[in-house]
Design a protein around this motif. Sequence first.
Motif, PDB file in Angstrom:
ATOM      1  N   ILE A  62      49.006 -42.786  90.173  1.00 12.00           N
ATOM      2  CA  ILE A  62      48.001 -42.987  89.109  1.00 12.00           C
ATOM      3  C   ILE A  62      48.717 -43.316  87.794  1.00 12.00           C
ATOM      4  O   ILE A  62      48.221 -44.119  87.007  1.00 12.00           O
ATOM      5  N   ILE A  63      49.876 -42.720  87.571  1.00 11.88           N
ATOM      6  CA  ILE A  63      50.659 -43.065  86.374  1.00 11.88           C
ATOM      7  C   ILE A  63      51.064 -44.537  86.440  1.00 11.88           C
ATOM      8  O   ILE A  63      50.924 -45.272  85.454  1.00 11.88           O
ATOM      9  N   ARG A  95      60.762 -44.563  88.502  1.00  7.58           N
ATOM     10  CA  ARG A  95      61.334 -43.223  88.524  1.00  7.58           C
ATOM     11  C   ARG A  95      60.418 -42.293  87.744  1.00  7.58           C
ATOM     12  O   ARG A  95      59.853 -42.682  86.722  1.00  7.58           O
ATOM     13  N   PHE A  96      60.299 -41.070  88.240  1.00  4.36           N
ATOM     14  CA  PHE A  96      59.474 -40.056  87.594  1.00  4.36           C
ATOM     15  C   PHE A  96      60.406 -38.988  87.044  1.00  4.36           C
ATOM     16  O   PHE A  96      61.230 -38.450  87.770  1.00  4.36           O
ATOM     17  N   LYS A  97      60.256 -38.695  85.752  1.00  4.86           N
ATOM     18  CA  LYS A  97      61.215 -37.824  85.078  1.00  4.86           C
ATOM     19  C   LYS A  97      60.613 -36.503  84.628  1.00  4.86           C
ATOM     20  O   LYS A  97      61.345 -35.601  84.242  1.00  4.86           O
ATOM     21  N   TYR A 127      55.245 -41.972  78.414  1.00  2.00           N
ATOM     22  CA  TYR A 127      55.798 -40.846  77.674  1.00  2.00           C
ATOM     23  C   TYR A 127      54.764 -39.742  77.511  1.00  2.00           C
ATOM     24  O   TYR A 127      53.568 -40.017  77.389  1.00  2.00           O
ATOM     25  N   VAL A 128      55.240 -38.510  77.451  1.00  2.00           N
ATOM     26  CA  VAL A 128      54.465 -37.377  76.956  1.00  2.00           C
ATOM     27  C   VAL A 128      55.275 -36.884  75.771  1.00  2.00           C
ATOM     28  O   VAL A 128      56.415 -36.437  75.942  1.00  2.00           O
ATOM     29  N   GLY A 129      54.717 -37.026  74.578  1.00  2.69           N
ATOM     30  CA  GLY A 129      55.507 -36.773  73.381  1.00  2.69           C
ATOM     31  C   GLY A 129      56.652 -37.769  73.352  1.00  2.69           C
ATOM     32  O   GLY A 129      56.450 -38.964  73.503  1.00  2.69           O
ATOM     33  N   ALA A 133      58.090 -39.770  81.042  1.00  3.15           N
ATOM     34  CA  ALA A 133      57.499 -39.183  82.248  1.00  3.15           C
ATOM     35  C   ALA A 133      57.749 -40.079  83.455  1.00  3.15           C
ATOM     36  O   ALA A 133      57.980 -39.604  84.557  1.00  3.15           O
ATOM     37  N   ALA A 134      57.692 -41.399  83.240  1.00  3.59           N
ATOM     38  CA  ALA A 134      57.908 -42.364  84.324  1.00  3.59           C
ATOM     39  C   ALA A 134      58.308 -43.696  83.714  1.00  3.59           C
ATOM     40  O   ALA A 134      57.934 -44.008  82.581  1.00  3.59           O
ATOM     41  N   GLU A 135      59.050 -44.471  84.488  1.00  2.18           N
ATOM     42  CA  GLU A 135      59.420 -45.810  84.034  1.00  2.18           C
ATOM     43  C   GLU A 135      59.726 -46.684  85.232  1.00  2.18           C
ATOM     44  O   GLU A 135      60.142 -46.190  86.284  1.00  2.18           O
ATOM     45  N   GLY A 136      59.473 -47.984  85.064  1.00  2.00           N
ATOM     46  CA  GLY A 136      59.752 -48.908  86.142  1.00  2.00           C
ATOM     47  C   GLY A 136      59.177 -50.283  85.872  1.00  2.00           C
ATOM     48  O   GLY A 136      58.748 -50.598  84.768  1.00  2.00           O
TER      49      GLY A 136
END
Length: 144
Positions: A62-63, A95-97, A127-129, A133-136
């Motif tokens: 969903i992200i 990637r999920f961070k 981003y959260v703050g 949170a995730a990137e790609g």
Amino acid sequence: MSKIIDAEEISNILPHRYPFLFVDKVEIVEEGKKGIGFKNVTINEYYFQGHFPEKPVMPGVIIIETIAQVGAVILLSKDEYKGLIPYFAGINKFRFKRVVKPGDMLRMEVEITKLRGSIGIGEGKAYVGEEVAAEGEFMFAIEG
């Protein structure tokens, strides 16, 4: 000069509807190319009923979809793409961070990096703050 696109206008741009429209607001930074999207994550999201009831976490897919919807708003807000439908063509190097939970504000920074004909590539970070949170990268096809 940036342009703010609110939820009502997003509904006029994207073909998505509840429960699959995830973007609340988009700021177009560079027309057809760059933007910043926002999603207020609430406990009322339907997916938290099963993911996971005891410890709610926004699903990674969903992200990715939310990032792609921001990319679609950036592109489809240009006059030449109005009314067209974007489809996923690929999801690369995601990637999920960090987990995303109810109460978080998700901020997506998205850039359309390549567009040739009806096929394109976008890159996004959620981003959260100040935390990623995730990137790609995602690929898409646009159909009229």
